[in-house]
Write an enzyme that holds these catalytic residues in place. Sequence first.
Site, mmCIF file in Angstrom:
data_model
loop_
_atom_site.group_PDB
_atom_site.id
_atom_site.type_symbol
_atom_site.label_atom_id
_atom_site.label_comp_id
_atom_site.label_asym_id
_atom_site.label_seq_id
_atom_site.Cartn_x
_atom_site.Cartn_y
_atom_site.Cartn_z
ATOM 1 N N ARG A 24 0.782 -1.182 0.238
ATOM 2 C CA ARG A 24 0.152 -0.075 0.147
ATOM 3 C C ARG A 24 0.951 1.734 0.063
ATOM 4 N NH1 ARG A 24 -2.431 -4.207 2.279
ATOM 5 N NH2 ARG A 24 -4.427 -4.097 1.446
ATOM 6 N N GLY A 91 -1.466 -11.998 -4.953
ATOM 7 C CA GLY A 91 -2.370 -11.917 -5.127
ATOM 8 C C GLY A 91 -3.314 -9.432 -5.168
ATOM 9 N N GLN A 165 -8.140 -7.153 0.185
ATOM 10 C CA GLN A 165 -8.207 -7.164 -0.935
ATOM 11 C C GLN A 165 -9.480 -6.341 -1.597
ATOM 12 O OE1 GLN A 165 -5.469 -10.505 -3.398
ATOM 13 N NE2 GLN A 165 -4.410 -10.120 -1.451
ATOM 14 N N ASP A 320 -3.819 -15.534 7.362
ATOM 15 C CA ASP A 320 -2.922 -16.111 6.651
ATOM 16 C C ASP A 320 -1.662 -17.159 8.240
ATOM 17 O OD1 ASP A 320 -2.594 -14.695 4.903
ATOM 18 O OD2 ASP A 320 -1.961 -12.952 4.908
ATOM 19 N N ARG A 351 -4.672 -24.467 1.217
ATOM 20 C CA ARG A 351 -3.500 -23.880 2.616
ATOM 21 C C ARG A 351 -4.072 -25.156 3.422
ATOM 22 N NH1 ARG A 351 -2.031 -17.798 3.303
ATOM 23 N NH2 ARG A 351 -0.284 -18.185 2.111
HETATM 24 C C1 S3P Z 1 -3.891 -9.269 2.165
HETATM 25 C C2 S3P Z 1 -4.857 -9.452 2.456
HETATM 26 C C3 S3P Z 1 -5.468 -11.228 2.595
HETATM 27 C C4 S3P Z 1 -4.047 -11.787 2.754
HETATM 28 C C5 S3P Z 1 -3.181 -11.227 2.044
HETATM 29 C C6 S3P Z 1 -2.284 -9.548 1.628
HETATM 30 C C7 S3P Z 1 -3.932 -8.010 1.683
HETATM 31 O O1 S3P Z 1 -5.672 -11.555 1.455
HETATM 32 O O2 S3P Z 1 -4.216 -13.109 2.907
HETATM 33 O O3 S3P Z 1 -1.906 -12.357 2.471
HETATM 34 O O4 S3P Z 1 -2.647 -7.480 1.782
HETATM 35 O O5 S3P Z 1 -4.845 -7.003 1.602
HETATM 36 P P1 S3P Z 1 -8.234 -11.723 1.598
HETATM 37 O O6 S3P Z 1 -8.168 -9.575 0.986
HETATM 38 O O7 S3P Z 1 -7.653 -11.984 0.014
HETATM 39 O O8 S3P Z 1 -8.536 -11.939 2.336
#
Ligand code: S3P
Length: 432
Positions: A24, A91, A165, A320, A351
Amino acid sequence: MKIRPTQKLRGEINLPGDKSISHRAALFAALATGETRIENFATSADCASTLSCLEQLGVEIKRENSTVVIKGVGKTGFQKSENPLDCGNSGTTMRLLAGILAAQNFDSVLTGDESLSKRPMRRVIEPLAQMNASIEAAENHAPLKIFGNNPLKSVFFEPKIASAQVKSCVLLAGLNSDGKTSVLEKTPTRDHTERMLRWFGVATEESDADNGRLITVSGDAELRAKDLLIPSDVSSAAFFLVAAACLDGSEIVLPNVGLNPTRNAVVEVLKDFGAEIEILNLRETGNEPAGELRISGKGNLRSRLSSNVLRGKIIANLIDEIPILAVFGTQIEGGLEIREASELRVKESDRIKSVVENLRKMNATVEEFEDGFRVEKSRLKGAKVQSFGDHRIAMAFAVAALFAEGETEIEDAECAAVSFPAFFEILQSVAK
Ligand code: S3P
């Protein structure tokens, strides 16, 4: 990677900067006007993917060790990349960038590695389409082709799944929309985006509604550069916290760890199961709470609560950390059950499957459920296990190896670099 059991862990560890916050910081510094200096930027390969995508989009970035200096281009000042933007294994890079790129006046393509190309993207494509973005993706998987020149409409969005996310993607698109964009979260997820927006001078509106938390951004908000220091990653800390908690006589000090209440349930859970963790020197850095964690190992852990089952809203707060908590479960009286965690099936690996398969190979008694697993207190035995190309699985089973009888071999352990390149080196240096 071959790992032998150890008696205890001792030492002070300066963990790398938080991965979620670093993504971010880089993205928002790029969206801002002015230059931002970021200290303790994550060393993770995932955050390097974010930086290289930004460079391909015309952002000037200077990087020296863990300091990154970013010259902001403003909300729509990016340049078209001639080549696809490779998000690697990340992701967060793909989903957050999608929200930014949907509002630019050029087309972009986001690609990822084999694992990322299998992960669900409908969760961001749908809300962005509601905002008038145009995205093409075969079966809602990467590569994502994002068409520019589509003015974004503001939206009121209620995500069906708890995902920071997805929330962040929509809020980022909202920064370039024609009005006020709101996300109503039924289950709170990590709020790094909201905190970082405020750090960069954007007044988000946040309120607790009966049916969840409402977060609103305005399409005319502007971000202003502001230097920051990133706290160390609590998700990386979790491996050492679990290892030290279970090995009698351990003493580990972890300075400046991020302790955001939407992210640090793992610390509370470990304490609930009898781990001795002290938090010192609590302060704020870049709008994020941080403090020093000191943990003393006692072994013989048992729950202070009435139940050894974790389910419900807490799952998003420790999503996580579940692989390492599964390993923790093999060391505590009554074991541990995780439920309502089917999101784990669409992470860097499945996982639930990765954890169950590896724990069984190491002689643990485990039951698999569609939405989680139950692991009993077990005497672990060294075995040959897989990382499944998943960094958190590689590191969780390195910790399991410390508790096992005999040697454990982790195949494809290098993937730990996705979040924590120095993990094995540091683990070795504190194992006594
Ligand atoms: C993250 C949000 C989580 C987490 C990922 C990092 C982020 O995923 O599992 O490792 O930085 O916003 P989700 O928002 O898809 O749950």
